[in-house]
Write a protein that holds these residues in place. Structure first.
Motif, PDB file in Angstrom:
ATOM      1  N   GLY A  56       0.858  -1.199  -0.070  1.00  0.00           N
ATOM      2  CA  GLY A  56      -0.101  -0.115  -0.258  1.00  0.00           C
ATOM      3  C   GLY A  56       0.700   1.236  -0.090  1.00  0.00           C
ATOM      4  N   ARG A  57       2.278   1.337   0.226  1.00  0.00           N
ATOM      5  CA  ARG A  57       2.902   2.184   0.245  1.00  0.00           C
ATOM      6  C   ARG A  57       4.081   1.962  -0.528  1.00  0.00           C
ATOM      7  NH1 ARG A  57       7.486   4.416   3.601  1.00  0.00           N
ATOM      8  NH2 ARG A  57       7.125   2.322   4.776  1.00  0.00           N
ATOM      9  N   GLY A  58       4.484   3.058  -1.384  1.00  0.00           N
ATOM     10  CA  GLY A  58       5.819   2.713  -2.102  1.00  0.00           C
ATOM     11  C   GLY A  58       6.803   3.187  -1.347  1.00  0.00           C
ATOM     12  N   ARG A  59       7.975   2.338  -1.489  1.00  0.00           N
ATOM     13  CA  ARG A  59       9.129   2.307  -0.672  1.00  0.00           C
ATOM     14  C   ARG A  59      10.239   2.347  -1.359  1.00  0.00           C
ATOM     15  NH1 ARG A  59       8.827  -3.535   1.325  1.00  0.00           N
ATOM     16  NH2 ARG A  59       8.328  -3.766  -0.706  1.00  0.00           N
ATOM     17  N   ARG A  60      11.340   3.134  -0.743  1.00  0.00           N
ATOM     18  CA  ARG A  60      12.747   3.445  -1.151  1.00  0.00           C
ATOM     19  C   ARG A  60      13.558   2.156  -0.907  1.00  0.00           C
ATOM     20  NH1 ARG A  60      11.139   8.398   0.296  1.00  0.00           N
ATOM     21  NH2 ARG A  60      11.130  10.027  -1.519  1.00  0.00           N
ATOM     22  N   ILE A  61      14.144   1.227  -1.613  1.00  0.00           N
ATOM     23  CA  ILE A  61      14.790  -0.169  -1.158  1.00  0.00           C
ATOM     24  C   ILE A  61      16.240   0.152  -2.011  1.00  0.00           C
ATOM     25  CG2 ILE A  61      14.902  -2.520  -1.153  1.00  0.00           C
ATOM     26  CD1 ILE A  61      11.919  -2.397  -1.617  1.00  0.00           C
ATOM     27  N   VAL A  62      17.355  -0.534  -1.117  1.00  0.00           N
ATOM     28  CA  VAL A  62      18.547  -0.509  -1.693  1.00  0.00           C
ATOM     29  C   VAL A  62      19.062  -1.906  -1.433  1.00  0.00           C
ATOM     30  CG1 VAL A  62      19.763   0.372   0.286  1.00  0.00           C
ATOM     31  CG2 VAL A  62      20.615   0.543  -1.978  1.00  0.00           C
TER      32      VAL A  62
END
Length: 481
Positions: free
Chosen positions: A369-375
């Protein structure tokens, strides 16, 4: 178009002996990619290139450069026989450089060599015929090969020069004999071989030893090591600087980074110019300042050069951004992938994290439901005795406050993983293969995912696994492992 070389020309240039003459349309060191008409160069690395000569000829090679006739090759096969194949390649590179009227630009630096080379290719291709190195052909094989491949009619040549240990750059620079030599930056990389960053700066600045008598040296300002670069550049006829300092020849006045591009306002002696780059990142804008300095050194129109730079795209593995669609019907079910998996050191990781922090995930479309910044970060290699601490320090990077999840790959990156707060700590695996197997579990629609690591960490496997999620039949995050 005429042949790149005739066998007779090549033989004269390197003092070799021909079994019979042949035309050379190009040069190859790899039978897997050789094209008909190219001459195969039988270099020796882990395998002896002579073992592949018969295969090269069967694939259409016009001839081969060898130091002996291989056992499985007829004695009347088209061969150029030399005492030492690598030495002959260097001699052919020197001959290729000697016969050209092209203006030659050499580029080195701890970070950004290949991206800058490709910026130069994009800028110069609008103003003449450009010959540039393929991929990262920047070592003791790649530089002479690039020079030997140079067409007679080239107007510009862009030569990338790299190093792994002391003493490598100067001989390559003297071979290339550039009219303009540029250093992108100096940062902790290959510390294992150099011990301290000052040693890296001295090695990078040895590129100026190859400058032509009327040559221009282009160096970055504002670095701890800038005085070392400036001292070495004093041999040049002209020195130009780029960065954010008031006295710089090309100064970054303003930079705006958006989802997929960078816009920069650049000051120079005659006024200002606006740059639009097809890739997000302040570091790309900084590299572009140096590229504009090259344009000035070559007496090219700056406005035209800035427009031509808009054709540049980040190379694969160096910040290239793409959309991976998880559903072939519903195009919104997608995530953004930033492929920066070719190389890594503290400076390039810092720049990549800044790019990720500025990215905008999309909410309300995935399962979470929530876009994330992932590395996904793989080991940074060749950093010397302080490598564990340099990995751990990434946890304190300001961009980390904007990043939701950090996954780590490799024994060195375990130090970072352990330093992360629980809220950001993702998965850790010893190998990229293990991370790649669970790639479908670490991403959801709406996310922005950055993959970054040294080539030796093999995190490109994770990139490949994430790309495959966009192919029909691939396992999804909600599917099987």
């Amino acid at each position: 178009m005429s042949a790149l070389w005739t066998g007779a020309e090549a033989a004269r240039a390197i003092g070799g002996r021909l079994t019979r003459d042949f035309e050379i349309a190009g040069l190859s060191i790899d039978t897997r990619t050789i094209r008909p008409g190219e001459m195969f160069i039988a270099l020796t690395d882990r395998r002896d290139g002579h073992d592949f000569v018969a295969d090269a000829l069967a694939r259409g090679a016009s001839g081969a450069m060898v130091s002996r006739v291989p056992d499985n090759v007829d004695s009347d096969a088209p061969l150029l026989i030399v005492p030492d194949v690598l030495r002959a390649l260097w001699d052919l590179g020197a001959a290729g450089r000697a016969r050209t009227g092209a203006r030659v630009i050499a580029v080195t630096g701890s970070v950004g060599k290949t991206s800058t080379k490709e910026m130069l290719r994009a800028m110069l291709s609008g103003q003449g015929r450009v010959h540039a190195a393929e991929a990262s052909f920047n070592n003791h094989w790649g530089v002479p090969l690039t020079l030997a491949r140079m067409p007679r009619e080239a107007d510009f040549a862009v030569i990338e020069i790299g190093m792994n240990r002391p003493g490598e750059i100067a001989p390559l620079a003297r071979l290339a004999r550039p009219h303009v030599a540029m250093i992108t930056t100096v940062a902790p990389a290959h510390l294992e071989a150099f011990g301290e960053i000052a040693g890296i700066a001295r090695e990078k600045s040895s590129i100026f030893e190859g400058l032509e008598p009327d040559g221009t040296a282009i160096i970055p300002s504002g670095l701890e090591t800038t005085p070392i670069l400036a001292k070495a550049a004093a041999r040049a006829s002209r020195i130009m600087t780029f960065g954010a300092e008031r006295e710089d020849d090309f100064r970054l006045l303003e930079v705006m980074v958006s989802q997929d591009r960078t816009v920069a306002r650049v000051g120079h002696a005659d006024g200002q110019v606006l740059l639009r780059l097809n890739g997000p990142g302040r570091h790309f804008a900084t590299n572009a300042l140096g590229v504009l300095a090259v344009a000035r050194a070559l007496d090219l129109d700056l406005a035209v050069s800035a427009c031509d730079l808009a054709r540049w795209q980040p190379p694969a593995g160096r910040g290239q951004r793409e959309v991976i669609h998880l559903d072939i019907v519903n195009q919104e079910q997608s995530f953004d992938l930033i492929d920066d998996a070719f190389n890594a050191n503290p400076a390039s990781v810092s720049a990549a994290l800044d790019v990720l922090a500025s990215a905008r995930p999309r909410d309300g479309i995935g399962r979470i439901g929530r876009g994330r910044r992932i590395v996904v970060l793989g080991d940074m290699l060749e950093l010397g005795p302080d490598e564990i601490d340099l990995h751990r320090q990434i946890a304190a990077h300001p961009a980390m406050t904007s990043i939701d999840i950090v996954h780590c790959v490799g024994p060195r990156m375990r130090a970072l993983w352990q330093a992360l707060p629980d809220s950001r700590r993702g998965l850790w695996f010893e190998t990229a293969d293990e991370m790649a197997r669970v790639a479908h579990r670490i991403v959801d629609a709406g996310d922005v995912v950055l993959v970054k690591g040294s080539k030796g960490s093999r995190v490109s496997q994770v990139v490949d696994a994430l790309r495959k999620l966009g192919q029909p039949g691939a396992d999804r995050a909600q599917g099987k492992e």
